[in-house]
Design an enzyme around this catalytic site. Structure first.
Site, PDB file in Angstrom:
ATOM      1  N   PHE A 112     -12.900  -5.943 -12.398  1.00 20.43           N
ATOM      2  CA  PHE A 112     -13.371  -7.354 -12.566  1.00 20.43           C
ATOM      3  C   PHE A 112     -13.105  -7.716 -13.964  1.00 20.43           C
ATOM      4  O   PHE A 112     -13.914  -8.400 -14.501  1.00 20.43           O
ATOM      5  CB  PHE A 112     -14.753  -7.632 -12.124  1.00 20.43           C
ATOM      6  CG  PHE A 112     -14.993  -7.128 -10.665  1.00 20.43           C
ATOM      7  CD1 PHE A 112     -14.744  -7.981  -9.693  1.00 20.43           C
ATOM      8  CD2 PHE A 112     -15.694  -6.066 -10.503  1.00 20.43           C
ATOM      9  CE1 PHE A 112     -14.838  -7.797  -8.291  1.00 20.43           C
ATOM     10  CE2 PHE A 112     -15.985  -5.715  -8.944  1.00 20.43           C
ATOM     11  CZ  PHE A 112     -15.570  -6.633  -8.335  1.00 20.43           C
ATOM     12  N   VAL A 113     -12.101  -7.362 -14.752  1.00 16.58           N
ATOM     13  CA  VAL A 113     -11.653  -8.122 -16.163  1.00 16.58           C
ATOM     14  C   VAL A 113     -11.302  -9.333 -15.968  1.00 16.58           C
ATOM     15  O   VAL A 113      -9.971  -9.448 -15.851  1.00 16.58           O
ATOM     16  CB  VAL A 113     -10.817  -6.825 -16.823  1.00 16.58           C
ATOM     17  CG1 VAL A 113     -10.367  -7.278 -18.204  1.00 16.58           C
ATOM     18  CG2 VAL A 113     -11.015  -5.618 -16.813  1.00 16.58           C
ATOM     19  N   ARG A 114     -12.008 -10.126 -16.098  1.00  9.82           N
ATOM     20  CA  ARG A 114     -11.589 -11.702 -16.182  1.00  9.82           C
ATOM     21  C   ARG A 114     -12.962 -12.582 -16.333  1.00  9.82           C
ATOM     22  O   ARG A 114     -13.957 -12.142 -16.347  1.00  9.82           O
ATOM     23  CB  ARG A 114     -11.142 -12.363 -14.590  1.00  9.82           C
ATOM     24  CG  ARG A 114     -12.314 -11.782 -13.457  1.00  9.82           C
ATOM     25  CD  ARG A 114     -11.399 -12.210 -12.294  1.00  9.82           C
ATOM     26  NE  ARG A 114     -12.571 -12.110 -10.786  1.00  9.82           N
ATOM     27  CZ  ARG A 114     -12.572 -11.383 -10.056  1.00  9.82           C
ATOM     28  NH1 ARG A 114     -11.441 -10.307 -10.271  1.00  9.82           N
ATOM     29  NH2 ARG A 114     -13.174 -11.136  -9.051  1.00  9.82           N
ATOM     30  N   GLN A 115     -12.634 -13.710 -16.935  1.00  8.92           N
ATOM     31  CA  GLN A 115     -13.593 -14.621 -16.942  1.00  8.92           C
ATOM     32  C   GLN A 115     -14.394 -14.316 -18.265  1.00  8.92           C
ATOM     33  O   GLN A 115     -15.974 -14.283 -17.901  1.00  8.92           O
ATOM     34  CB  GLN A 115     -14.218 -15.238 -15.928  1.00  8.92           C
ATOM     35  CG  GLN A 115     -13.495 -15.921 -15.123  1.00  8.92           C
ATOM     36  CD  GLN A 115     -14.065 -16.142 -13.706  1.00  8.92           C
ATOM     37  OE1 GLN A 115     -15.119 -15.689 -13.065  1.00  8.92           O
ATOM     38  NE2 GLN A 115     -13.528 -17.001 -12.947  1.00  8.92           N
ATOM     39  N   ASN A 116     -14.079 -13.362 -19.053  1.00  5.33           N
ATOM     40  CA  ASN A 116     -14.776 -13.081 -20.116  1.00  5.33           C
ATOM     41  C   ASN A 116     -15.869 -11.742 -19.982  1.00  5.33           C
ATOM     42  O   ASN A 116     -17.100 -11.906 -20.345  1.00  5.33           O
ATOM     43  CB  ASN A 116     -15.446 -14.128 -21.015  1.00  5.33           C
ATOM     44  CG  ASN A 116     -15.911 -13.787 -22.478  1.00  5.33           C
ATOM     45  OD1 ASN A 116     -15.030 -12.807 -23.069  1.00  5.33           O
ATOM     46  ND2 ASN A 116     -16.898 -13.703 -23.031  1.00  5.33           N
ATOM     47  N   ARG A 117     -15.670 -11.049 -18.688  1.00  6.96           N
ATOM     48  CA  ARG A 117     -16.631 -10.103 -18.389  1.00  6.96           C
ATOM     49  C   ARG A 117     -15.939  -9.054 -17.798  1.00  6.96           C
ATOM     50  O   ARG A 117     -14.747  -9.146 -17.123  1.00  6.96           O
ATOM     51  CB  ARG A 117     -17.789 -10.832 -17.263  1.00  6.96           C
ATOM     52  CG  ARG A 117     -16.961 -11.125 -15.994  1.00  6.96           C
ATOM     53  CD  ARG A 117     -18.318 -11.726 -15.084  1.00  6.96           C
ATOM     54  NE  ARG A 117     -17.483 -11.939 -13.772  1.00  6.96           N
ATOM     55  CZ  ARG A 117     -17.241 -11.347 -12.725  1.00  6.96           C
ATOM     56  NH1 ARG A 117     -17.681  -9.849 -12.737  1.00  6.96           N
ATOM     57  NH2 ARG A 117     -16.690 -11.735 -11.567  1.00  6.96           N
ATOM     58  N   CYS A 142       0.827  -1.271  -0.117  1.00  2.00           N
ATOM     59  CA  CYS A 142       0.054   0.123  -0.055  1.00  2.00           C
ATOM     60  C   CYS A 142       0.831   1.099   0.194  1.00  2.00           C
ATOM     61  O   CYS A 142       1.712   1.398   0.728  1.00  2.00           O
ATOM     62  CB  CYS A 142      -1.001   0.211   1.213  1.00  2.00           C
ATOM     63  SG  CYS A 142      -1.940   1.590   1.663  1.00  2.00           S
TER      64      CYS A 142
END
Length: 278
Positions: free
Chosen positions: A255-260, A113
């Site tokens: 949440f750019v993952r799993q095609n969404r 952080c």
């Protein structure tokens, strides 16, 4: 180490992500009156240290252009030889006029952080972040889906250790331009921005940034200072990150993952191939 699988225990070896302190010093002033100060101690993965220092100086507002940076070197006057590559000194051009009160702040930045090392959250808000241009680039929605896989394919150290963050800079067409890894997500981004600064690529108005973890306020701030108009994160954005992205004119995806993925601000830069803008 001992590896446990079910009830089976076996001795094994493992590859770990390196983490060592890096002290960043700065030299400034006329040739006959040079002064040197310590600016920051950050826990980082060794490698691309000069880029990390350059990116830190730029995103903290110590320098405003490549021309204000005369050079960066490992400090030759460190007492213990084994620590010399953990201390770097950035020499500012004699004509550079750094913000002295900012120089007098001694930062400690942990690897997880960056904001907690600052003297106050008000100091972060006060950092000069430009509003991004209200034009381009336009990025096809499908390109955003492809970025995590392209990033992972280029992450050599992550494949060995599983313990590193990455920041990757892409063209609007999805071409990988720069990628850096580090135990600290903010360090990985400073390395990317520092590399772009040293290559005189700034501002990055025609680029897309993907970060491997969550999108914090500090990452949005750093991206905005570098002129990056689209920031995508594999993880979740914080509420402050979304608010800052809206203020800076930045398109923020999470949440750019799993095609969404979700688009939290300025969706007009993301173009659906069939229906137009998102």
């Amino acid at each position: 180490m001992h590896r446990l699988q079910g009830t089976t225990v076996a001795e094994a070896s493992d590859v770990l992500a390196a983490e060592e302190p890096l002290e960043i010093r700065v030299g400034y002033g006329p040739a006959a009156e040079r002064q040197h100060r310590t600016l920051s101690i950050t826990m980082r993965t060794p490698g691309h240290d000069f880029e990390l220092a350059a990116g830190f100086l730029f995103t903290e507002g110590i320098i405003r252009s490549r021309q204000e940076l005369q050079g960066i070197l490992y400090c030759p006057d460190v007492e213990k030889e084994e620590e010399r590559e953990n201390v770097v000194r950035a020499e500012l051009a004699p004509s550079a006029l750094p913000d002295l009160p900012r120089l007098e702040r001694h930062f400690y930045t942990s690897s997880s952080c960056g904001v907690c090392g600052k003297t106050s959250i008000e100091a972060v808000h006060a950092a000069a972040c430009p509003v991004l241009p209200g034009s381009g680039p336009h990025v096809a929605a499908g390109i955003i889906h492809q970025l995590p896989e392209r990033q992972r394919e280029a992450q050599a150290l992550f494949e060995q250790t599983g313990g590193l963050h990455a920041a990757a800079l892409f063209s609007p067409e999805g071409e990988l331009l720069l990628l850096r890894e580090d135990v600290g997500r903010h360090n990985a981004l400073d390395k990317v921005i520092g590399a772009a600064l040293l290559q005189e690529m700034l501002p990055l108005h025609s680029s897309v940034l993907l970060v491997s973890g969550r999108a914090s306020f500090e990452l949005v701030q750093k991206a905005a200072i570098a002129g990056i108009p689209v920031l995508a994160a594999v993880g979740a954005p914080s509420s402050l990150a979304v608010s800052a992205a809206r203020d800076f004119g930045m398109t923020l995806c999470g949440f750019v993952r799993q095609n969404r993925y979700n688009v939290y601000s300025h969706p007009w830069r993301i173009v659906n191939e069939t229906d137009g803008n998102v």
